[in-house]
Write an enzyme that holds these catalytic residues in place. Structure first.
Site, PDB file in Angstrom:
ATOM      1  N   LYS A 146       0.841  -1.202   0.000  1.00 54.25           N
ATOM      2  CA  LYS A 146       0.000   0.000   0.000  1.00 54.25           C
ATOM      3  C   LYS A 146       0.874   1.249   0.000  1.00 54.25           C
ATOM      4  O   LYS A 146       0.604   2.199  -0.735  1.00 54.25           O
ATOM      5  CB  LYS A 146      -0.956  -0.012   1.190  1.00 54.25           C
ATOM      6  CG  LYS A 146      -2.030  -1.065   0.992  1.00 54.25           C
ATOM      7  CD  LYS A 146      -3.211  -0.892   1.900  1.00 54.25           C
ATOM      8  CE  LYS A 146      -4.309  -1.854   1.472  1.00 54.25           C
ATOM      9  NZ  LYS A 146      -4.769  -2.712   2.556  1.00 54.25           N
ATOM     10  N   LYS A 225      -9.105 -11.980 -14.556  1.00 54.60           N
ATOM     11  CA  LYS A 225      -9.676 -12.315 -13.243  1.00 54.60           C
ATOM     12  C   LYS A 225     -10.743 -11.271 -12.854  1.00 54.60           C
ATOM     13  O   LYS A 225     -10.522 -10.066 -13.004  1.00 54.60           O
ATOM     14  CB  LYS A 225      -8.524 -12.285 -12.233  1.00 54.60           C
ATOM     15  CG  LYS A 225      -8.924 -12.580 -10.828  1.00 54.60           C
ATOM     16  CD  LYS A 225      -7.688 -12.489  -9.938  1.00 54.60           C
ATOM     17  CE  LYS A 225      -8.076 -12.728  -8.572  1.00 54.60           C
ATOM     18  NZ  LYS A 225      -8.126 -12.484  -7.433  1.00 54.60           N
ATOM     19  N   LYS A 228     -13.088  -5.876  -8.808  1.00 53.57           N
ATOM     20  CA  LYS A 228     -13.682  -4.545  -8.833  1.00 53.57           C
ATOM     21  C   LYS A 228     -12.743  -3.540  -9.502  1.00 53.57           C
ATOM     22  O   LYS A 228     -13.177  -2.681 -10.257  1.00 53.57           O
ATOM     23  CB  LYS A 228     -13.938  -4.112  -7.387  1.00 53.57           C
ATOM     24  CG  LYS A 228     -15.267  -3.445  -7.219  1.00 53.57           C
ATOM     25  CD  LYS A 228     -15.525  -3.198  -5.760  1.00 53.57           C
ATOM     26  CE  LYS A 228     -16.465  -2.038  -5.634  1.00 53.57           C
ATOM     27  NZ  LYS A 228     -16.735  -1.710  -4.255  1.00 53.57           N
TER      28      LYS A 228
END
Ligand code: TRP
Length: 360
Positions: A146, A225, A228
């Site tokens: 992140k 795949k 979202k």
């Protein structure tokens, strides 16, 4: 299972983990157990859920409730590390609760609750964080990823694994089904628990991760795949018009109708087999291999199957959304039941650490 018999499990695990510790090269077993296990997993309330979420995570979780002690909860505290829009967090939490209930989670069989409704978890988080070295958290892949993607981390993001450890250890969970990306978090939980048990006494059950099998990747409408972030999802409770247009737009190759096709290389077929019965699948496989079936026809059939598959869930979802009071009641009751399961662990933790100081 009562607390005394859990203590026995702790002892057994302690012996196993002593040897595990001595020989770090031994792999962690992810095999399924035959006996009834206490299974726990948390789900992020991240908005609309799609059919890959359903088949990879929700459906297996819901099936566990039949033969295991299932602990299933919505992790709104974890979501807060990245979602600081109050209205959105509230809405997503409710949506996730309705989705689970509509899809068959039975709150009378399982423990089903919203994370922040059990305040014991934040108490345990603090206690565990005092027993977790910074180095352990600095090694977290998910944190490092992140930060590498430019996210400015808050302290909650950094201590995310400690909260997750508290989630797992508070309920003495034995098995934690998670995706590959969460495996390290379960390993951190094990490290924290082993260290704590060694320091004080056998308080925590050492959990095992159960990693979902990635072999069957569920493709999205573009063949990649389903995710979202790729914008290629088919949502579980998609309205019929959108559903139709998404299914009709599923990307396929340009093999002519009459030619043979390879079902194993076709995303459309991969989706078809999630919804069709075994006979239908075999028939379709043969038609692919022999040629003569067009993708348009397969799409129409798939559309019908998806509608049929989710119809009863959709009906339940509509009923639930009309009666929010009932959802709040279910969640309140779920939290009460779960707090009872949490209390003995926290009492014990406070005893061994010296936080409870007055004689009983
Ligand atoms: N971190 C998990 C995820 O993002 C969610 C989670 C929170 C969880 N607490 C947990 C999963 C405890 C399993 C057990 O998917």
């Amino acid at each position: 299972m009562n607390y005394e018999s859990r203590g026995l499990i702790c002892k057994k695990n302690f012996i196993i983990d002593y040897f595990f510790y001595r020989s770090m090269f031994l792999p962690i077993s992810t095999e399924s157990r035959e006996t009834m296990a206490r299974i726990l997993s948390g789900i992020q309330p991240s908005g609309t859920l799609h059919i890959a979420n359903y088949f990879a995570m929700m459906k297996p979780m819901i099936e566990y409730q039949r033969e295991n002690e299932l602990f299933c909860f919505i992790v709104n505290y974890h979501a807060m590390t990245s979602n600081q829009d109050g209205e959105r967090l509230r809405q997503n939490t409710l949506e996730a609760a309705m989705d689970f209930l509509a899809l068959g989670l039975d709150p009378d069989k399982a423990h089903f609750w919203v994370q922040s409704d059990v305040p014991e978890v934040t108490e345990l988080t603090w206690i565990l964080s005092c027993h977790t070295s910074l180095g352990l958290l600095e090694r977290s892949h998910s944190y490092k990823d992140k930060v590498a993607h430019g996210i400015v981390p808050n302290t909650g993001l950094y201590t995310y694994p400690v909260l997750m450890a508290a989630d797992i250890l508070l309920y003495q969970a034995e098995v934690v089904p998670v995706g590959k990306d969460q495996k390290q978090h379960v390993e951190i939980t094990r490290d924290i628990a082993i260290r704590f048990n060694n320091l004080y006494s056998d308080v925590f059950t050492i959990p095992e991760p159960r990693i979902s099998d990635d072999v069957a990747v569920i493709p999205g409408t573009d063949g990649q795949k389903m995710s979202k972030s790729y914008g290629n999802t088919i949502d579980i409770f998609e309205d019929e018009k959108n559903l139709k247009s998404k299914v009709m737009k599923i990307v396929t190759d340009s093999t002519p109708v009459a030619d043979p096709k390879d079902p194993e290389k076709c995303g459309l077929f991969a989706l078809y087999r999630l919804f069709a019965g075994s006979e239908q699948i075999e028939k379709m496989r043969t038609r692919y291999l022999e040629g003569g079936v067009g993708y348009g026809e397969v799409k129409k059939e798939l559309l019908g199957l998806i509608i049929e598959y989710f119809a009863p869930f959709r009906k339940k979802r509509e009923e639930l959304s009309k009666d929010k009071g009932e959802i709040f009641r279910i969640l309140r009751k779920g939290a009460e039941k779960t707090r009872q399961a949490a209390a003995p662990t926290l009492t014990r933790v406070k005893e061994v650490t010296g936080l409870s100081y007055a004689p009983k």
